[in-house]
Design a protein around this motif. Structure first.
Motif, mmCIF file in Angstrom:
data_model
loop_
_atom_site.group_PDB
_atom_site.id
_atom_site.type_symbol
_atom_site.label_atom_id
_atom_site.label_comp_id
_atom_site.label_asym_id
_atom_site.label_seq_id
_atom_site.Cartn_x
_atom_site.Cartn_y
_atom_site.Cartn_z
ATOM 1 N N UNK A 81 0.834 -1.204 0.000
ATOM 2 C CA UNK A 81 0.000 0.000 0.000
ATOM 3 C C UNK A 81 0.868 1.252 0.000
ATOM 4 N N UNK A 82 1.816 1.322 0.909
ATOM 5 C CA UNK A 82 2.625 2.538 1.014
ATOM 6 C C UNK A 82 3.495 2.745 -0.231
ATOM 7 N N UNK A 83 3.980 1.652 -0.812
ATOM 8 C CA UNK A 83 4.838 1.784 -1.995
ATOM 9 C C UNK A 83 4.037 2.236 -3.207
ATOM 10 N N UNK A 84 2.879 1.614 -3.439
ATOM 11 C CA UNK A 84 2.037 2.031 -4.562
ATOM 12 C C UNK A 84 1.503 3.438 -4.348
ATOM 13 N N UNK A 85 1.178 3.774 -3.093
ATOM 14 C CA UNK A 85 0.645 5.108 -2.813
ATOM 15 C C UNK A 85 1.699 6.183 -3.006
ATOM 16 N N UNK A 86 2.952 5.791 -2.979
ATOM 17 C CA UNK A 86 4.030 6.736 -3.269
ATOM 18 C C UNK A 86 4.236 6.925 -4.770
ATOM 19 N N UNK A 92 8.115 -2.278 -10.258
ATOM 20 C CA UNK A 92 9.128 -1.800 -9.323
ATOM 21 C C UNK A 92 8.745 -2.143 -7.888
ATOM 22 N N UNK A 93 7.454 -2.082 -7.588
ATOM 23 C CA UNK A 93 6.974 -2.450 -6.251
ATOM 24 C C UNK A 93 7.269 -3.916 -5.971
ATOM 25 N N UNK A 94 6.970 -4.774 -6.946
ATOM 26 C CA UNK A 94 7.241 -6.199 -6.769
ATOM 27 C C UNK A 94 8.730 -6.442 -6.538
ATOM 28 N N UNK A 95 9.577 -5.771 -7.298
ATOM 29 C CA UNK A 95 11.023 -5.935 -7.140
ATOM 30 C C UNK A 95 11.474 -5.485 -5.749
ATOM 31 N N UNK A 134 -2.701 -5.365 -8.065
ATOM 32 C CA UNK A 134 -1.996 -4.145 -7.677
ATOM 33 C C UNK A 134 -2.204 -2.980 -8.633
ATOM 34 N N UNK A 135 -2.453 -3.245 -9.914
ATOM 35 C CA UNK A 135 -2.694 -2.138 -10.838
ATOM 36 C C UNK A 135 -3.981 -1.400 -10.492
ATOM 37 N N UNK A 136 -5.025 -2.164 -10.156
ATOM 38 C CA UNK A 136 -6.279 -1.525 -9.746
ATOM 39 C C UNK A 136 -6.106 -0.805 -8.427
ATOM 40 N N UNK A 137 -5.403 -1.432 -7.492
ATOM 41 C CA UNK A 137 -5.145 -0.775 -6.210
ATOM 42 C C UNK A 137 -4.398 0.536 -6.422
ATOM 43 N N UNK A 138 -3.399 0.532 -7.300
ATOM 44 C CA UNK A 138 -2.644 1.761 -7.563
ATOM 45 C C UNK A 138 -3.554 2.848 -8.125
ATOM 46 N N UNK A 139 -4.480 2.489 -9.016
ATOM 47 C CA UNK A 139 -5.418 3.484 -9.570
ATOM 48 C C UNK A 139 -6.309 4.062 -8.483
ATOM 49 N N UNK A 140 -6.801 3.192 -7.610
ATOM 50 C CA UNK A 140 -7.688 3.643 -6.534
ATOM 51 C C UNK A 140 -6.935 4.573 -5.577
#
Length: 229
Positions: A138-143, A149-152, A173-179
């Motif tokens: 959550x914190x990585x995608x929200x950044x 890159x998040x997975x890595x 995770x792509x949908x989560x990143x959009x949200x």
């Protein structure tokens, strides 16, 4: 009238919503969260939304605990994808005896919101802690970090991250990143930042990209969501 406060359960929010006579229909926007709800003497679970959930505005008072993204499946004992885009009676997910005990806890409290918070604290105390790696998602995608890159950064393959995200968040995770990007943009815009600057700071290519994504996720324009139309 909608009112919320920070919960004693880390990352959670306690809220109540009592409709006003002229409130009309409303939208619950995607936020990556799941909620434990109390309405008309019943316990329900609100799953993670991929689109705005429309409310009638005339179905009485609600109370809820909104869990931090990725934590509710651990506390409630069910994968998030099972309730994605749904509002489900807890009695359809849990054994009757367990639902009765939780219902009694809520009814014994001074008010439903306080009872729900006590119930959420008890559920968290009885469950294993949420996976800290998923909280880092959550914190990585929200950044604004890309999914690969998040997975890595987390030492996961993209497919492995996707599988774990479905269980924790209800979607990939792509949908989560959009949200999460949507929520960042709305926070910035509600703080008075012009939409063109909001788009850049929130991670959109430009303002038209922001407008398209907002409409796709919410069914409204940025202006409508911000009260301008």
């Amino acid at each position: 009238m909608y009112v919320e406060r920070v919960s004693r359960l880390g990352g959670a929010v306690v809220w109540t919503n009592t409709p006003c006579p002229a409130s009309g229909a409303g939208r619950v926007l995607p936020d990556g969260c799941m909620d434990l709800l109390w309405h008309d003497g019943r316990l329900l679970v609100a799953g993670p939304d991929t689109r705005a959930h429309r409310t009638d505005g005339d179905d009485g008072a609600w109370a809820g605990v909104r869990f931090f993204p990725g934590t509710a499946p651990t506390f409630l004992g069910l994968p998030a994808y099972e309730v994605r885009d749904r509002r489900v009676e807890l009695a359809d997910l849990w054994p009757d005896a367990r639902v009765r005990r939780l219902t009694a806890r809520v009814e014994a409290a001074a008010d439903p919101a306080r009872g729900l918070e006590e119930a959420a604290l008890a559920l968290a105390a009885d469950a294993d802690p949420p996976d800290p790696l998923l909280l880092r998602v959550v914190t990585t995608l929200d950044a604004g970090r890309p999914v690969a890159a998040t997975a890595d950064e987390l030492g996961l393959g993209v497919r492995q991250l996707h599988r774990r995200a479905l269980t924790a968040f209800g979607y990939g995770p792509k949908t989560l990143a959009r949200v999460l990007r949507l929520q960042r943009a709305l926070t910035l815009a509600r703080g008075g930042l012009p939409l063109a600057e909001t788009a850049v700071q929130a991670g959109y290519a430009d303002q038209p990209h922001l407008a398209r994504d907002v409409r796709d996720l919410t069914g409204a324009t940025p202006g409508e969501l911000l009260g301008g139309g």
